[in-house]
Design a protein around this motif. Structure first.
Motif, PDB file in Angstrom:
ATOM      1  N   ASP A  19       0.829  -1.202   0.000  1.00 12.34           N
ATOM      2  CA  ASP A  19       0.000   0.000   0.000  1.00 12.34           C
ATOM      3  C   ASP A  19       0.865   1.254   0.000  1.00 12.34           C
ATOM      4  O   ASP A  19       0.575   2.221  -0.710  1.00 12.34           O
ATOM      5  CB  ASP A  19      -0.931  -0.010   1.211  1.00 12.34           C
ATOM      6  CG  ASP A  19      -1.898   1.147   1.199  1.00 12.34           C
ATOM      7  OD1 ASP A  19      -2.681   1.246   0.234  1.00 12.34           O
ATOM      8  OD2 ASP A  19      -1.859   1.951   2.154  1.00 12.34           O
ATOM      9  N   SER A  20       1.949   1.236   0.764  1.00 12.91           N
ATOM     10  CA  SER A  20       2.859   2.381   0.809  1.00 12.91           C
ATOM     11  C   SER A  20       3.555   2.589  -0.529  1.00 12.91           C
ATOM     12  O   SER A  20       3.726   3.718  -0.983  1.00 12.91           O
ATOM     13  CB  SER A  20       3.900   2.185   1.906  1.00 12.91           C
ATOM     14  OG  SER A  20       3.284   2.174   3.163  1.00 12.91           O
ATOM     15  N   ALA A  21       3.965   1.506  -1.168  1.00  9.11           N
ATOM     16  CA  ALA A  21       4.618   1.608  -2.476  1.00  9.11           C
ATOM     17  C   ALA A  21       3.653   2.166  -3.518  1.00  9.11           C
ATOM     18  O   ALA A  21       4.028   3.009  -4.344  1.00  9.11           O
ATOM     19  CB  ALA A  21       5.151   0.245  -2.904  1.00  9.11           C
ATOM     20  N   ARG A  22       2.405   1.725  -3.483  1.00 13.00           N
ATOM     21  CA  ARG A  22       1.396   2.221  -4.423  1.00 13.00           C
ATOM     22  C   ARG A  22       1.121   3.713  -4.189  1.00 13.00           C
ATOM     23  O   ARG A  22       1.023   4.503  -5.131  1.00 13.00           O
ATOM     24  CB  ARG A  22       0.120   1.399  -4.288  1.00 13.00           C
ATOM     25  CG  ARG A  22      -0.940   1.787  -5.270  1.00 13.00           C
ATOM     26  CD  ARG A  22      -2.165   0.905  -5.209  1.00 13.00           C
ATOM     27  NE  ARG A  22      -2.545   0.622  -3.835  1.00 13.00           N
ATOM     28  CZ  ARG A  22      -2.919  -0.569  -3.414  1.00 13.00           C
ATOM     29  NH1 ARG A  22      -2.978  -1.580  -4.238  1.00 13.00           N
ATOM     30  NH2 ARG A  22      -3.264  -0.748  -2.150  1.00 13.00           N
ATOM     31  N   ALA A  23       1.011   4.126  -2.918  1.00 15.44           N
ATOM     32  CA  ALA A  23       0.756   5.532  -2.595  1.00 15.44           C
ATOM     33  C   ALA A  23       1.938   6.402  -3.040  1.00 15.44           C
ATOM     34  O   ALA A  23       1.739   7.497  -3.556  1.00 15.44           O
ATOM     35  CB  ALA A  23       0.514   5.696  -1.097  1.00 15.44           C
ATOM     36  N   ARG A  24       3.165   5.933  -2.840  1.00 13.55           N
ATOM     37  CA  ARG A  24       4.348   6.700  -3.247  1.00 13.55           C
ATOM     38  C   ARG A  24       4.402   6.844  -4.761  1.00 13.55           C
ATOM     39  O   ARG A  24       4.703   7.920  -5.288  1.00 13.55           O
ATOM     40  CB  ARG A  24       5.614   6.025  -2.742  1.00 13.55           C
ATOM     41  CG  ARG A  24       6.868   6.808  -3.055  1.00 13.55           C
ATOM     42  CD  ARG A  24       8.107   6.105  -2.493  1.00 13.55           C
ATOM     43  NE  ARG A  24       9.289   6.885  -2.718  1.00 13.55           N
ATOM     44  CZ  ARG A  24       9.970   6.886  -3.858  1.00 13.55           C
ATOM     45  NH1 ARG A  24       9.583   6.142  -4.862  1.00 13.55           N
ATOM     46  NH2 ARG A  24      11.042   7.640  -3.981  1.00 13.55           N
ATOM     47  N   GLU A  25       4.115   5.779  -5.488  1.00 14.91           N
ATOM     48  CA  GLU A  25       4.121   5.836  -6.946  1.00 14.91           C
ATOM     49  C   GLU A  25       3.063   6.817  -7.453  1.00 14.91           C
ATOM     50  O   GLU A  25       3.315   7.606  -8.365  1.00 14.91           O
ATOM     51  CB  GLU A  25       3.868   4.438  -7.503  1.00 14.91           C
ATOM     52  CG  GLU A  25       3.943   4.354  -9.000  1.00 14.91           C
ATOM     53  CD  GLU A  25       3.738   2.935  -9.496  1.00 14.91           C
ATOM     54  OE1 GLU A  25       3.135   2.797 -10.570  1.00 14.91           O
ATOM     55  OE2 GLU A  25       4.174   1.991  -8.816  1.00 14.91           O
ATOM     56  N   PHE A  26       1.890   6.789  -6.841  1.00 11.75           N
ATOM     57  CA  PHE A  26       0.811   7.695  -7.226  1.00 11.75           C
ATOM     58  C   PHE A  26       1.181   9.144  -6.898  1.00 11.75           C
ATOM     59  O   PHE A  26       0.942  10.049  -7.700  1.00 11.75           O
ATOM     60  CB  PHE A  26      -0.479   7.274  -6.529  1.00 11.75           C
ATOM     61  CG  PHE A  26      -1.702   7.997  -7.016  1.00 11.75           C
ATOM     62  CD1 PHE A  26      -1.976   8.131  -8.355  1.00 11.75           C
ATOM     63  CD2 PHE A  26      -2.587   8.556  -6.110  1.00 11.75           C
ATOM     64  CE1 PHE A  26      -3.095   8.790  -8.802  1.00 11.75           C
ATOM     65  CE2 PHE A  26      -3.717   9.216  -6.534  1.00 11.75           C
ATOM     66  CZ  PHE A  26      -3.970   9.341  -7.895  1.00 11.75           C
ATOM     67  N   ALA A  27       1.770   9.371  -5.718  1.00 13.23           N
ATOM     68  CA  ALA A  27       2.198  10.722  -5.333  1.00 13.23           C
ATOM     69  C   ALA A  27       3.265  11.240  -6.282  1.00 13.23           C
ATOM     70  O   ALA A  27       3.277  12.429  -6.628  1.00 13.23           O
ATOM     71  CB  ALA A  27       2.722  10.725  -3.901  1.00 13.23           C
ATOM     72  N   ASN A  28       4.161  10.370  -6.720  1.00 16.81           N
ATOM     73  CA  ASN A  28       5.202  10.762  -7.664  1.00 16.81           C
ATOM     74  C   ASN A  28       4.590  11.211  -8.999  1.00 16.81           C
ATOM     75  O   ASN A  28       4.970  12.239  -9.556  1.00 16.81           O
ATOM     76  CB  ASN A  28       6.165   9.583  -7.876  1.00 16.81           C
ATOM     77  CG  ASN A  28       7.454  10.008  -8.497  1.00 16.81           C
ATOM     78  OD1 ASN A  28       8.040  11.006  -8.111  1.00 16.81           O
ATOM     79  ND2 ASN A  28       7.903   9.240  -9.464  1.00 16.81           N
ATOM     80  N   THR A  29       3.634  10.445  -9.489  1.00 18.30           N
ATOM     81  CA  THR A  29       2.947  10.797 -10.733  1.00 18.30           C
ATOM     82  C   THR A  29       2.184  12.109 -10.591  1.00 18.30           C
ATOM     83  O   THR A  29       2.231  12.964 -11.483  1.00 18.30           O
ATOM     84  CB  THR A  29       1.976   9.670 -11.145  1.00 18.30           C
ATOM     85  OG1 THR A  29       2.720   8.465 -11.301  1.00 18.30           O
ATOM     86  CG2 THR A  29       1.256   9.994 -12.422  1.00 18.30           C
ATOM     87  N   LEU A  30       1.508  12.286  -9.462  1.00 16.55           N
ATOM     88  CA  LEU A  30       0.756  13.526  -9.232  1.00 16.55           C
ATOM     89  C   LEU A  30       1.677  14.736  -9.170  1.00 16.55           C
ATOM     90  O   LEU A  30       1.368  15.791  -9.745  1.00 16.55           O
ATOM     91  CB  LEU A  30      -0.047  13.426  -7.933  1.00 16.55           C
ATOM     92  CG  LEU A  30      -1.252  12.503  -7.964  1.00 16.55           C
ATOM     93  CD1 LEU A  30      -1.798  12.311  -6.563  1.00 16.55           C
ATOM     94  CD2 LEU A  30      -2.317  13.065  -8.891  1.00 16.55           C
TER      95      LEU A  30
END
Length: 97
Positions: A19-30
């Protein structure tokens, strides 16, 4: 029985990590899209985790994460912005300008 609790704990840690890896990847894209939209240069091509907390929502308990990113206005100097995520949902993004 002890092995079952250990296995469940290990499984919970794996789910938290994913979940943390997914949130970080999404935050990076945003952050990257935000910088492109505002005409800013997204530096280092990544975000970094600054703060983690818990928050009660109408959907239940969620993890709230703050990621920091750095950008440049015209290729000169470094400034910091942040992305605030509630679970894997964007709560706030700001560049401080």
């Amino acid at each position: 029985m002890t092995y079952l609790f250990a296995l469940l704990g290990f499984g919970a840690l794996i789910l938290l990590w994913l979940d943390s890896a997914r949130a970080r990847e999404f935050a990076n894209t945003l952050a990257q899209r935000y910088c492109e939209h505002r005409g800013l240069q997204f530096l280092d091509q990544t975000v970094s985790l600054v703060r983690v907390g818990l928050r009660w929502t109408s959907a239940g308990l969620r993890i709230r994460r703050m990621f920091r990113f750095e950008f440049s206005l015209e290729g000169v100097g470094r400034r910091s912005g942040y992305v605030l995520m509630l679970g894997t949902r964007l709560e706030t993004i700001d560049d401080g300008l």
